[in-house]
Each structure stands twice: as structure tokens, then as C-alpha cells.
Design a protein around this motif. Structure first.
Motif, PDB file in Angstrom:
ATOM      1  N   PHE A 273      36.682  35.679  37.809  1.00  8.68           N
ATOM      2  CA  PHE A 273      37.556  36.243  38.857  1.00  8.68           C
ATOM      3  C   PHE A 273      37.723  37.742  38.635  1.00  8.68           C
ATOM      4  CE2 PHE A 273      38.285  32.534  40.997  1.00  8.68           C
ATOM      5  CZ  PHE A 273      39.389  32.548  41.824  1.00  8.68           C
ATOM      6  N   SER A 274      37.465  38.538  39.657  1.00  8.41           N
ATOM      7  CA  SER A 274      37.687  39.982  39.593  1.00  8.41           C
ATOM      8  C   SER A 274      39.125  40.304  40.016  1.00  8.41           C
ATOM      9  CB  SER A 274      36.698  40.704  40.500  1.00  8.41           C
ATOM     10  OG  SER A 274      36.942  40.353  41.868  1.00  8.41           O
ATOM     11  N   LYS A 275      39.471  41.588  39.916  1.00  9.92           N
ATOM     12  CA  LYS A 275      40.802  42.009  40.353  1.00  9.92           C
ATOM     13  C   LYS A 275      40.978  41.786  41.852  1.00  9.92           C
ATOM     14  CE  LYS A 275      41.502  45.529  36.762  1.00  9.92           C
ATOM     15  NZ  LYS A 275      41.727  46.967  36.492  1.00  9.92           N
ATOM     16  N   ASP A 276      39.897  42.053  42.592  1.00  6.54           N
ATOM     17  CA  ASP A 276      39.973  41.841  44.047  1.00  6.54           C
ATOM     18  C   ASP A 276      40.206  40.371  44.369  1.00  6.54           C
ATOM     19  OD1 ASP A 276      39.588  44.515  44.529  1.00  6.54           O
ATOM     20  OD2 ASP A 276      37.403  44.330  44.787  1.00  6.54           O
ATOM     21  N   ASP A 277      39.567  39.495  43.584  1.00 10.46           N
ATOM     22  CA  ASP A 277      39.770  38.067  43.822  1.00 10.46           C
ATOM     23  C   ASP A 277      41.221  37.669  43.573  1.00 10.46           C
ATOM     24  OD1 ASP A 277      37.095  37.762  44.428  1.00 10.46           O
ATOM     25  OD2 ASP A 277      36.539  37.339  42.339  1.00 10.46           O
ATOM     26  N   VAL A 278      41.806  38.255  42.516  1.00 14.69           N
ATOM     27  CA  VAL A 278      43.202  37.956  42.206  1.00 14.69           C
ATOM     28  C   VAL A 278      44.119  38.455  43.323  1.00 14.69           C
ATOM     29  CG1 VAL A 278      45.088  38.377  40.591  1.00 14.69           C
ATOM     30  CG2 VAL A 278      42.775  37.955  39.733  1.00 14.69           C
TER      31      VAL A 278
ATOM     32  N   TYR B 175      47.407  37.551  48.207  1.00 24.43           N
ATOM     33  CA  TYR B 175      47.587  37.697  49.644  1.00 24.43           C
ATOM     34  C   TYR B 175      47.744  36.334  50.320  1.00 24.43           C
ATOM     35  CZ  TYR B 175      46.551  42.713  50.081  1.00 24.43           C
ATOM     36  OH  TYR B 175      46.605  44.078  50.023  1.00 24.43           O
TER      37      TYR B 175
ATOM     38  N   GLU C  65      43.273  38.879  46.492  1.00 21.32           N
ATOM     39  CA  GLU C  65      43.094  37.977  47.635  1.00 21.32           C
ATOM     40  C   GLU C  65      43.892  36.694  47.458  1.00 21.32           C
ATOM     41  OE1 GLU C  65      41.578  38.220  50.544  1.00 21.32           O
ATOM     42  OE2 GLU C  65      41.080  40.311  50.179  1.00 21.32           O
ATOM     43  N   LEU C  66      43.915  36.190  46.225  1.00 26.49           N
ATOM     44  CA  LEU C  66      44.680  34.987  45.944  1.00 26.49           C
ATOM     45  C   LEU C  66      46.170  35.231  46.176  1.00 26.49           C
ATOM     46  CD1 LEU C  66      44.515  32.059  44.912  1.00 26.49           C
ATOM     47  CD2 LEU C  66      44.803  32.941  42.587  1.00 26.49           C
TER      48      LEU C  66
ATOM     49  N   PHE D  21      38.363  29.712  36.984  1.00 29.50           N
ATOM     50  CA  PHE D  21      38.784  31.100  37.129  1.00 29.50           C
ATOM     51  C   PHE D  21      37.905  32.085  36.365  1.00 29.50           C
ATOM     52  CE2 PHE D  21      42.655  28.751  38.145  1.00 29.50           C
ATOM     53  CZ  PHE D  21      43.035  29.384  39.315  1.00 29.50           C
TER      54      PHE D  21
END
Length: 474
Positions: free
Chosen positions: A23-28, A33, A30-31, A20
Motif C-alpha cells: 500500500f502506498s501513501k496515495d492508497d492510504v 477518503y 484513498e482508503l 496491505f
């Protein structure tokens, strides 16, 4: 990176920091979602302050922003919301189902709550369960339908067994290819002197005399190919005298079977000859008879119909369309079929039959629809030409009423019907004028707006009154 402490039932990554890391905020997001259909951001007071949806059909969650999360659910789900919000950050993660009221009913949603840090916010990941609920309802309806069908099947099977066993004459069912008995009724067991059920799975040939085996095999083969034939006479083992076996083929579950009736001379067995009697009666009846399929192609016709259409034999018209012979093409029969669909039978339908030489004969048709896998239509056709020729002819041989005019539709062109309609109206007006003036023809001509000469001409044409030796009446 701050990783949640795993609960006892969870098996975490072996090196979560390495996986992890970065991990960016967008990655979190997406996770998140990937875990649900939408997400709710809830503050420390239980109020929804923001939302994110995974698809356009979940945009309804935006109307919850600014409301308490517990106020967006039904009364039975409030306690679940409170329990999820009160859950300790390190407690075991669990999915809980709640119901949100909606105009179209309720929206079932399954939530899991995550408290990512000490920022005072709670993240609720929701999965819309409406599709699953619809599938569950369909499954429940399907199960209920299957249970009803199973119950109906059991009831039908019970009625069938009662009927089969209580038939007074011997009956058995055998597989066509192997000739193994699948079922025999009580009368058949009694005839053979066998215990109930002992005939099942036995070869039918074992019941008859050995000398008749070859003949019975040939008979079964002919019955399987050509349908019911004349009964086969044979001798049963351990019995004196002969019996007659009648075979009727049918198919079930991809296999062909034979229904065998055994006539030992002491029971009333349905005679196949009765079918022949019916066919003979139809063949000899004076009225024409035709049986057609749903396309109105002729399947059966009798001699009277062949004579009516002036053909030398019935075989010449089999397979031809009945539209070729009856009424106006695709009009009269179309009307008949519509009435048969609505009422199942029709009586005394007026039409004409066109023979092969171009002539036509006025007829009355009575018809019936026979429901089968593919419907059949039976037509009884009676010629009324002789009846019309034998009636006394009027001086003016034309229609006498509106009903008779409408019966001309299909028999004459429209221009002829219009002309006869005009004549009918003219005659009715003249008759009314004569009645009104007490048969004073001068006065009748005056109220009709005619000259006396024109009135007398029309009286003569319509055959109204005896004009011989009469002059004008004043």
C-alpha cells in the motif's frame, strides 16, 4: 507493515500483512477518503496543521488550519474533542458527533480519530451529517404532520359519526356491487327493530320483502350508473305499509357505494323533488340563465337564453362556448372570470349578447363561481334593451357622463367612443360657458373662441337651449 491492534469488537483480516503489503501513501489516502468526507491532520498540541477534502462543498475545513481543533466546535462539543485526542492508540475506535459553528447555523460532523504511528500526528476522519440532519428534520416534520392529520381525521370521524347517528331519518351506506351494509345510523336500526350495529355486513335485500328483490336490484343498478333517480317504493320485512328508498352513489377507495335514505312517512327526509323544483324554476324564469364549466362551455341553459340568442332549442347551444354569445370574444367573460376569482360573485355587469343572426342586445350579467373539483360558473343575463328603448330620448342621443362613456367599451369601436368623448367634452365646455355668462351666448362665444354662428351651430347639434324663434342675445 505496521497494523493497528484490533479492539475486542473488531474482526480483522485473516492475513492483513499480505493484503496491505505494498500500500502506498496515495492508497492510504484513498482508503481514508472512502471512510469520510474530509480528513484533518492534528499535531500533538491539538492544532489542525493540514486538511484534505473529498468534495468541493467541504472546502470550509481549510479555514480551520492553524486553529486548535477544540476551538472550531461549539462549547457542548469541546469535551468530545478532548476525549478523542486523549484516546489511547490501541483503544476502541468510536465515531463521535460534534457541531461546528457556521454562518448558516451549525455543521454536524461525525469523527473517528486514528493515531497511525509515533510521528505525533493524529488523523481525524469526518463525515458531514448535514444531509442526514435535513432528512431527520423532514422525517420529524412528516411525523408531526401525520400526527396532526391523524388527529384531524379522528376528530372528523368523530363528528361524522355523531352527525350520522343523530340524523332523525333512517340512513345507511351499502357497497354498490355486493349490496352489503357498511354502516347504518340509529334511526335505521330503530326502524328495523334491530340492535345497534347488528345491520352491518348484512345484504340490503334482507331488509325488504322478497317480492321486491328484483326491482330493488334493478333500481340500485340504475342509480349506480345514472346517479340519483326517483325513489323506489318497497315493503320492509316485519312491517306494514311501504317505504321509499332513495339512492345516491359515491366512490371511495376505488369502490362504489350507495347512500340510502329511507322514507317511512314519519320522518322529514330530504326530498329529491326539491332539486326538480329548482330546475323548473330556472327553466321558467324570465331572465336568461347559463351554467358553464371552467372552459366556459355551456352545460345548462334555459329557454330564455335560447330565445335571447335566437336559437330554436336549448339543445343546439349545449356544449358551445359562451364566448360565442357574450360580449367581445374572450374579453368580457375574461373580465368576469377575473372578478369571480377575486370576489366569487359579480352583479350588474354591462355587456351585450350576440345572437345567431348577427344582432346584439345590451344586457346586464350577474354571475357566481361554484367551487367544485372543477369550478362551475353560473350567469344570470337580463336584457336591458327594452328598458333603454322605453327611456325618454334626448335630442342628442349620446353619453351624458364619463361613466356612460366607459360603459361603451365593448359595445362600440374605439373611434366612435373617441368621437363621442370629443362631443361630450365640447358640450360640457359650452354648458360651463353659458353658466359663466348667465346664458349670454355672445359672451359665451367670445370666451370659447368661437364665432356666434359656430356657437349656435354647436348649440343646435347638442340640443342645448330652445333656439326656436330666438336670435342672438347681446
Amino acid at each position: 507493515m505496521n497494523i493497528l491492534k484490533p479492539a475486542d469488537h473488531q474482526i480483522p483480516f485473516g492475513d492483513a500483512d499480505a493484503i496491505f503489503d505494498g500500500f502506498s501513501k496515495d492508497d492510504v489516502i484513498e482508503l481514508a477518503y472512502a471512510s469520510g468526507d474530509f480528513m484533518l491532520a492534528i499535531d500533538a498540541h491539538g492544532i489542525i496543521v493540514d486538511a484534505a477534502v473529498n468534495a468541493a462543498d467541504h472546502s470550509f475545513v481549510y479555514q480551520w488550519i492553524g486553529q486548535k481543533w477544540s476551538e472550531t466546535v461549539g462549547p457542548d462539543s469541546v469535551s468530545k474533542i478532548e476525549q478523542m485526542l486523549a484516546r489511547d492508540r490501541d483503544a476502541r475506535l468510536e465515531w463521535r458527533q460534534v457541531n461546528h459553528p457556521d454562518e448558516d447555523g451549525e455543521i454536524p460532523v461525525r469523527y473517528q480519530v486514528i493515531k497511525p504511528g509515533n510521528n505525533g500526528f493524529t488523523l481525524a476522519i469526518g463525515r458531514d451529517l448535514r444531509t442526514i440532519a435535513i432528512l431527520q428534520q423532514r422525517l420529524l416534520k412528516t411525523q408531526q404532520s401525520m400526527e396532526r392529520d391523524y388527529l384531524n381525521l379522528r376528530q372528523t370521524e368523530t363528528r361524522y359519526r355523531l352527525l350520522f347517528d343523530n340524523i332523525s331519518y333512517p340512513v345507511l351506506i351499502a357497497e354498490s356491487e355486493s349490496r352489503l351494509i357498511q354502516q347504518a345510523n340509529r334511526a335505521c336500526h330503530n326502524l328495523m327493530g334491530a340492535a345497534p350495529g347488528s345491520l352491518d355486513k348484512k345484504d340490503v335485500l334482507a331488509l325488504v320483502h322478497e317480492a321486491d328483490h328484483d326491482g330493488l336490484i334493478a333500481y340500485f343498478g340504475a342509480a349506480a350508473v345514472n346517479g340519483a333517480t326517483e325513489p323506489f317504493t318497497t315493503r320492509l320485512n316485519d312491517r306494514t305499509g311501504t317505504v321509499k328508498i332513495s339512492a345516491s352513489p359515491f366512490r371511495q377507495s376505488g369502490k362504489q357505494y350507495l347512500l340510502l335514505n329511507i322514507d317511512d312517512g314519519t320522518h322529514d327526509v330530504p326530498a329529491k323533488s326539491s332539486d326538480q323544483y329548482v330546475l323548473d324554476a330556472v327553466e321558467q324564469m324570465p331572465d336568461a340563465f347559463v351554467l358553464t364549466d371552467d372552459k366556459q362551455d355551456i352545460i345548462v341553459a334555459n329557454k330564455a337564453f335560447a330565445e335571447l340568442v335566437q336559437t330554436s332549442s336549448v339543445e343546439q347551444i349545449l356544449g358551445q362556448s359562451l364566448y360565442r354569445f357574450v360580449g367581445r370574444p374572450e374579453v368580457d367573460l375574461g373580465l368576469l372570470k377575473k372578478q369571480l376569482r377575486d370576489h366569487q360573485n359579480v352583479r350588474n355587469f354591462s355587456s351585450v349578447v350576440n345572437d345567431l343572426s348577427g344582432g346584439e342586445e345590451p344586457v346586464e350579467i350577474s354571475a357566481i363561481k361554484i367551487e367544485r373539483d372543477k369550478p362551475l360558473y353560473g350567469y344570470s343575463i337580463r336584457s336591458v334593451g327594452r328598458r333603454e328603448r322605453d327611456l325618454p330620448r334626448a335630442i342628442a342621443d349620446g353619453p351624458r357622463s364619463v361613466d356612460q362613456l366607459t360603459e361603451l367599451v365593448g359595445r362600440k369601436p374605439l373611434k366612435d367612443i373617441v368621437r363621442e368623448s370629443t362631443d361630450l367634452i365640447e358640450r360640457m365646455c359650452i354648458e360651463a360657458a353659458l353658466v359663466h355668462t348667465s346664458d349670454n351666448r355672445a359672451s359665451a362665444a367670445e370666451i370659447l373662441g368661437l364665432s356666434r354662428q359656430s356657437l349656435y351651430s354647436k348649440l343646435h347639434r347638442h340640443g342645448l337651449g330652445n333656439l326656436t324663434g330666438k336670435g342672438p342675445t347681446h
